[in-house]
Design an enzyme around this catalytic site. Structure first.
Site, PDB file in Angstrom:
ATOM      1  CE  LYS A  13      -2.316  -0.707   3.832  1.00 59.45           C
ATOM      2  NZ  LYS A  13      -1.733  -1.949   4.354  1.00 59.45           N
ATOM      3  NE  ARG A  88      -4.427  -1.393  10.337  1.00 55.56           N
ATOM      4  CZ  ARG A  88      -3.310  -0.742  10.022  1.00 55.56           C
ATOM      5  NH1 ARG A  88      -3.338   0.331   9.289  1.00 55.56           N
ATOM      6  NH2 ARG A  88      -2.154  -1.179  10.451  1.00 55.56           N
ATOM      7  NE  ARG A 127       6.861  -3.097   6.410  1.00 51.59           N
ATOM      8  CZ  ARG A 127       5.543  -2.914   6.365  1.00 51.59           C
ATOM      9  NH1 ARG A 127       5.008  -2.242   5.374  1.00 51.59           N
ATOM     10  NH2 ARG A 127       4.767  -3.442   7.272  1.00 51.59           N
ATOM     11  NE  ARG A 133       6.584  -0.643  10.110  1.00 53.38           N
ATOM     12  CZ  ARG A 133       5.381  -0.534   9.573  1.00 53.38           C
ATOM     13  NH1 ARG A 133       5.240   0.024   8.390  1.00 53.38           N
ATOM     14  NH2 ARG A 133       4.329  -0.984  10.207  1.00 53.38           N
ATOM     15  NE  ARG A 144       1.760  -4.430  11.784  1.00 53.94           N
ATOM     16  CZ  ARG A 144       2.756  -4.357  10.904  1.00 53.94           C
ATOM     17  NH1 ARG A 144       3.880  -4.999  11.110  1.00 53.94           N
ATOM     18  NH2 ARG A 144       2.622  -3.626   9.837  1.00 53.94           N
TER      19      ARG A 144
END
Ligand code: AMP
Length: 193
Positions: A13, A88, A127, A133, A144
């Site tokens: 996204k 969400r 990532r 992160r 998640r």
């Protein structure tokens, strides 16, 4: 153009939103980025949100809505926006609908990036390595993804019912996916009735 990008964490996204921003000339609004900025600044909101985010849970609807409302009151959204990471859950979708109605700026489309779970797990691991992160650890990613399946995925049905949903294959080269999104935006509805 007022657009929502839907998709699992790691579905691309953010990458596509950056491209859409230059193509459409409207800002990319990521609630995850807004929250991470608050965490980095050490604001009271950021301090509160950090633990929740690191655990892979959702920050409270009220906090995120407040933050979003504030962002949508800025002048640069006059010609639209690309919303990434919001809504969400169904409560957030309803809150967004109300807010945009009040602003007289209803959504034009909701694009869902479809990516199989195996590819998601692979991408988030990459990532974590590249961006460092703190919420990309295997355990948090699992949490998640679970929350995504339970609370966010049902939004596709919600937006299909009100004929805003466009489903786009999110596998392949970034540019190819981007072209698919632009194609989908030119068509009124890409999901079967
Ligand atoms: P993201 O960058 O969109 O993956 O978001 C990172 C984290 O920020 C999420 O795992 C949540 O903890 C929090 N977050 C981002 N957007 C929202 C939202 N709309 N509602 C609640 N929490 C959010």
């Amino acid at each position: 153009m007022r657009l929502v990008l839907l998709g699992a964490p790691g579905s691309g996204k953010g990458t596509q939103a950056t491209r859409l921003t230059s193509e459409l000339g409207v800002p990319h609004i990521s609630t995850g980025d807004l929250l991470r900025a608050a965490v980095a600044e050490g604001t009271p909101l950021g301090l509160k949100a950090k633990a929740v985010m690191d655990a892979g849970h959702l920050v409270s609807d009220a906090i995120v809505l407040d933050m979003l409302e504030d962002r949508l009151s800025r002048a640069d959204v006059a010609h639209g926006f690309i919303l990434d990471g919001y809504p969400r859950n169904l409560a957030q979708a309803d809150a967004l609908d109300l807010l945009l109605r009040r602003l007289g700026q209803p959504l034009n489309a909701v694009v869902k990036l479809e990516v199989p779970i195996d590819a998601i797990v692979e991408r988030t691991a990459l990532r974590a390595h590249e961006e460092g992160r703190t919420d990309d650890t295997p355990e948090t990613v699992r949490k998640r993804l679970q929350i995504y399946q339970e609370q966010t995925a049902p939004l596709a049905d919600h937006y299909a019912k009100i004929r805003l949903l466009k489903v786009v294959d999110g596998i392949g080269q970034v540019e190819a996916i981007f072209s698919r999104i632009l194609m989908a935006l030119q068509h009124p509805q890409t999901v079967p009735d």
